[in-house]
Design a protein around this motif. Structure first.
Motif, mmCIF file in Angstrom:
data_model
loop_
_atom_site.group_PDB
_atom_site.id
_atom_site.type_symbol
_atom_site.label_atom_id
_atom_site.label_comp_id
_atom_site.label_asym_id
_atom_site.label_seq_id
_atom_site.Cartn_x
_atom_site.Cartn_y
_atom_site.Cartn_z
ATOM 1 N N SER A 53 0.868 -1.043 0.079
ATOM 2 C CA SER A 53 -0.095 -0.175 0.157
ATOM 3 C C SER A 53 1.016 1.223 0.018
ATOM 4 O O SER A 53 0.517 2.163 -0.714
ATOM 5 N N LYS A 56 2.476 1.810 -3.353
ATOM 6 C CA LYS A 56 1.365 2.519 -4.119
ATOM 7 C C LYS A 56 1.174 3.825 -4.056
ATOM 8 O O LYS A 56 1.124 4.865 -5.004
ATOM 9 N N LEU A 57 1.115 4.396 -2.779
ATOM 10 C CA LEU A 57 1.027 5.661 -2.282
ATOM 11 C C LEU A 57 2.064 6.520 -2.899
ATOM 12 O O LEU A 57 1.936 7.721 -3.122
ATOM 13 N N LYS A 60 2.246 7.221 -6.597
ATOM 14 C CA LYS A 60 1.226 8.221 -6.740
ATOM 15 C C LYS A 60 1.570 9.400 -6.472
ATOM 16 O O LYS A 60 0.781 10.250 -6.646
ATOM 17 N N SER A 122 -17.717 -1.229 14.755
ATOM 18 C CA SER A 122 -18.599 -0.719 13.611
ATOM 19 C C SER A 122 -19.878 -0.750 14.006
ATOM 20 O O SER A 122 -20.745 -0.245 13.782
ATOM 21 N N PHE A 144 -12.900 3.525 12.035
ATOM 22 C CA PHE A 144 -12.367 3.786 10.871
ATOM 23 C C PHE A 144 -13.211 3.228 9.505
ATOM 24 O O PHE A 144 -13.904 2.225 9.560
ATOM 25 N N MET A 145 -12.848 3.844 8.260
ATOM 26 C CA MET A 145 -13.503 3.217 7.198
ATOM 27 C C MET A 145 -12.700 2.581 6.279
ATOM 28 O O MET A 145 -11.511 2.689 6.352
ATOM 29 N N PRO A 149 -6.303 3.264 4.314
ATOM 30 C CA PRO A 149 -5.504 4.225 3.918
ATOM 31 C C PRO A 149 -5.980 5.415 2.939
ATOM 32 O O PRO A 149 -5.550 6.228 2.716
ATOM 33 N N LEU A 196 -26.226 3.885 6.016
ATOM 34 C CA LEU A 196 -25.493 3.161 4.863
ATOM 35 C C LEU A 196 -25.959 1.823 4.962
ATOM 36 O O LEU A 196 -26.671 1.252 3.632
ATOM 37 N N MET A 197 -26.500 1.080 5.910
ATOM 38 C CA MET A 197 -26.814 -0.149 5.972
ATOM 39 C C MET A 197 -28.413 -0.348 5.724
ATOM 40 O O MET A 197 -28.509 -1.365 4.710
ATOM 41 N N LEU A 234 -20.727 -2.455 -3.122
ATOM 42 C CA LEU A 234 -20.157 -2.110 -1.838
ATOM 43 C C LEU A 234 -20.310 -3.061 -0.772
ATOM 44 O O LEU A 234 -19.578 -3.404 0.081
ATOM 45 N N PHE A 237 -18.081 -5.572 -1.099
ATOM 46 C CA PHE A 237 -16.592 -5.243 -0.737
ATOM 47 C C PHE A 237 -16.613 -5.012 0.718
ATOM 48 O O PHE A 237 -15.617 -5.539 1.241
ATOM 49 N N ILE A 246 -24.846 -6.205 10.721
ATOM 50 C CA ILE A 246 -24.993 -5.041 11.022
ATOM 51 C C ILE A 246 -26.509 -4.603 11.033
ATOM 52 O O ILE A 246 -27.054 -4.124 11.848
HETATM 53 N N1 CAA Z 1 -3.678 1.514 -0.369
HETATM 54 C C1 CAA Z 1 -3.008 2.072 -1.216
HETATM 55 N N2 CAA Z 1 -3.683 1.964 -2.570
HETATM 56 C C2 CAA Z 1 -4.996 1.051 -2.667
HETATM 57 C C3 CAA Z 1 -5.507 0.711 -1.347
HETATM 58 C C4 CAA Z 1 -4.656 0.916 -0.122
HETATM 59 N N3 CAA Z 1 -5.141 0.191 0.781
HETATM 60 N N4 CAA Z 1 -6.490 -0.087 -1.802
HETATM 61 C C5 CAA Z 1 -6.863 0.132 -2.898
HETATM 62 N N5 CAA Z 1 -5.677 1.032 -3.526
HETATM 63 C C6 CAA Z 1 -5.487 1.389 -4.763
HETATM 64 C C7 CAA Z 1 -5.934 0.478 -5.965
HETATM 65 O O1 CAA Z 1 -4.979 -0.689 -5.930
HETATM 66 C C8 CAA Z 1 -5.986 1.483 -7.091
HETATM 67 O O2 CAA Z 1 -4.796 1.638 -7.744
HETATM 68 P P1 CAA Z 1 -4.600 1.722 -9.210
HETATM 69 O O3 CAA Z 1 -5.279 2.796 -9.622
HETATM 70 O O4 CAA Z 1 -3.024 1.863 -9.201
HETATM 71 O O5 CAA Z 1 -5.297 0.649 -9.700
HETATM 72 C C9 CAA Z 1 -6.509 2.593 -6.501
HETATM 73 O O6 CAA Z 1 -6.206 2.614 -4.898
HETATM 74 C C10 CAA Z 1 -7.948 2.737 -6.695
HETATM 75 O O7 CAA Z 1 -8.641 2.052 -7.592
HETATM 76 P P2 CAA Z 1 -9.930 2.300 -8.262
HETATM 77 O O8 CAA Z 1 -9.701 2.746 -9.592
HETATM 78 O O9 CAA Z 1 -10.553 1.028 -7.966
HETATM 79 O O10 CAA Z 1 -10.555 3.090 -7.254
HETATM 80 P P3 CAA Z 1 -11.428 4.422 -6.806
HETATM 81 O O11 CAA Z 1 -10.804 5.756 -7.151
HETATM 82 O O12 CAA Z 1 -12.780 4.076 -7.259
HETATM 83 O O13 CAA Z 1 -11.205 4.322 -5.318
HETATM 84 C C11 CAA Z 1 -12.130 3.354 -3.226
HETATM 85 C C12 CAA Z 1 -11.370 3.284 -4.419
HETATM 86 C C13 CAA Z 1 -11.414 4.434 -2.492
HETATM 87 C C14 CAA Z 1 -12.289 2.072 -2.512
HETATM 88 C C15 CAA Z 1 -13.526 4.184 -3.941
HETATM 89 O O14 CAA Z 1 -14.064 3.054 -4.700
HETATM 90 C C16 CAA Z 1 -14.520 3.967 -2.709
HETATM 91 O O15 CAA Z 1 -14.405 5.273 -2.053
HETATM 92 N N6 CAA Z 1 -15.511 3.103 -2.527
HETATM 93 C C17 CAA Z 1 -16.586 3.295 -1.288
HETATM 94 C C18 CAA Z 1 -15.652 2.754 -0.300
HETATM 95 C C19 CAA Z 1 -16.623 2.762 1.111
HETATM 96 O O16 CAA Z 1 -17.706 3.305 1.035
HETATM 97 N N7 CAA Z 1 -15.941 2.508 2.256
HETATM 98 C C20 CAA Z 1 -16.746 2.472 3.415
HETATM 99 C C21 CAA Z 1 -17.265 1.268 3.600
HETATM 100 S S1 CAA Z 1 -18.274 1.224 5.132
HETATM 101 C C22 CAA Z 1 -17.288 1.088 6.273
HETATM 102 O O17 CAA Z 1 -15.948 0.770 6.082
HETATM 103 C C23 CAA Z 1 -17.833 0.903 7.627
HETATM 104 C C24 CAA Z 1 -18.331 -0.234 8.191
HETATM 105 O O18 CAA Z 1 -18.359 -0.412 9.337
HETATM 106 C C25 CAA Z 1 -18.980 -1.305 7.509
#
Ligand code: CAA
Length: 285
Positions: A53, A56-57, A60, A122, A144-145, A149, A196-197, A234, A237, A246
């Motif tokens: 991770s 990658k960061l 970029k 959560s 955290f969500m 990162p 959200l749920m 989502l 995911f 939940i």
């Molecule tokens: N660290 C670094 N980079 C990461 C990473 C991490 N942990 N995870 C993914 N990436 C990278 C990917 O590899 C990808 O890289 P490339 O562009 O080089 O391929 C990049 O980040 C993003 O890829 P995408 O093109 O797929 O993505 P995006 O611009 O759509 O962003 C996302 C991805 C931030 C996940 C976005 O899709 C998003 O915001 N989705 C919704 C997430 C969400 O709602 N999360 C909350 C869930 S609820 C919760 O967590 C609470 C609970 O209690 C359930």
């Protein structure tokens, strides 16, 4: 009471997806980070994930510091007692109330009495988790969500006894970790999952009732309401088992029929379709 300047070392409990993400952002923020897990292989996997991770960061241009320097601030530990050097502890193990309580009972004995204990729960009651410790005023929710990162938010949950000092310090710490925080009182689902749920659950009803295909539900919500992912994607995911657990907590805790878990969501979970992590959810991966 401790102030932010005195916090040098953060202890993280659990090296799963959430714990490793929290350890990563703590180290990115300059803190010495102790990452605890009983599973040595899990710890190693977490470090590899953090390394990937960070690379990658860095590629970029999203972080300036070289990944090995950040990684150098993370130390793996396999004894809970090794966390004694931490100035602030964040627990991020599975959403299992008994497991979390047993950890907090131990931690409460190990950690100096001024150290704040936070839970990344959560959906469990922060007040109930705090009640097993002798420091409920120094106990708080820090949700955290995922993926930690990349997501800007942390939801801070005040338990019934959480003091203003504990809340203020947690808010400052969240900002230092580069997160925007919002504050929720301790009721089922807090803010994020309370809203959200039901949306995700409703997406499953929409699918179950044959109103639209999964693809059209997701495309509709993604493009029609400018969300990065449609609700069914989502849900895959997040994990369908997690979503089901939940929404059940909302239904049990708030009683209203509007939180009734969708039978189709339950059926997927019964079938072992847990989403992306199991290779099959609403979609195949
Ligand atoms: N660290 C670094 N980079 C990461 C990473 C991490 N942990 N995870 C993914 N990436 C990278 C990917 O590899 C990808 O890289 P490339 O562009 O080089 O391929 C990049 O980040 C993003 O890829 P995408 O093109 O797929 O993505 P995006 O611009 O759509 O962003 C996302 C991805 C931030 C996940 C976005 O899709 C998003 O915001 N989705 C919704 C997430 C969400 O709602 N999360 C909350 C869930 S609820 C919760 O967590 C609470 C609970 O209690 C359930």
């Amino acid at each position: 009471m401790v102030n932010l300047a005195k916090i040098k070392t953060i202890g993280i409990i659990g090296a799963g997806q959430m714990g490793s993400g929290i350890a990563q952002i703590a180290a990115q923020a300059g803190f010495q980070t102790l990452l605890f897990d009983v599973n040595k292989e899990g710890l190693q996997k977490a470090i590899l994930g953090i390394e990937k991770s960070l690379s990658k960061l860095f590629e970029k241009g999203k972080i300036d510091e070289h990944p090995p320097v950040i990684l150098g601030r993370i130390k793996k530990v396999i004894q809970l007692s090794d966390l004694v050097q931490a100035d602030f502890v964040i627990e991020a193990v599975n959403e299992n109330e008994e497991l979390k309580k047993s950890i907090f009972i131990e931690l409460d004995k190990i950690m100096p009495s001024h150290v704040i204990l936070a839970s990344n729960t959560s959906s469990l009651s922060v007040t109930r988790l705090a009640s097993v410790t002798r420091r409920p005023e120094l106990f708080i929710g820090m949700h955290f969500m995922n993926p930690v990162p990349l997501m800007s938010l942390v939801e801070i949950i005040r338990g019934h006894a959480t003091s203003n000092e504990t809340y203020n310090l947690t808010k400052e710490l969240s900002a230092k970790m580069n997160k925007v925080s919002v504050c929720s009182q301790d009721y089922p689902g807090f803010i994020i999952n309370r809203i959200l749920m039901p949306m995700i659950n409703e997406a499953f009803y929409t699918l179950m009732e044959g109103i639209a295909s999964a693809e059209d539900i997701d495309t509709g919500m993604k493009l029609g309401t400018n969300q990065p992912m449609g609700p069914l994607t989502l849900a895959d995911f997040i994990g369908l088992d997690t979503c089901y657990a939940i929404i059940k907590i909302l239904h049990d805790g708030l009683g209203d029929n509007k939180y009734r878990p969708c039978p189709l969501l339950k059926k997927y979970v019964d079938a072992g379709y847990f989403g992306k992590k199991s290779g099959q959810g609403v979609y195949k991966y």
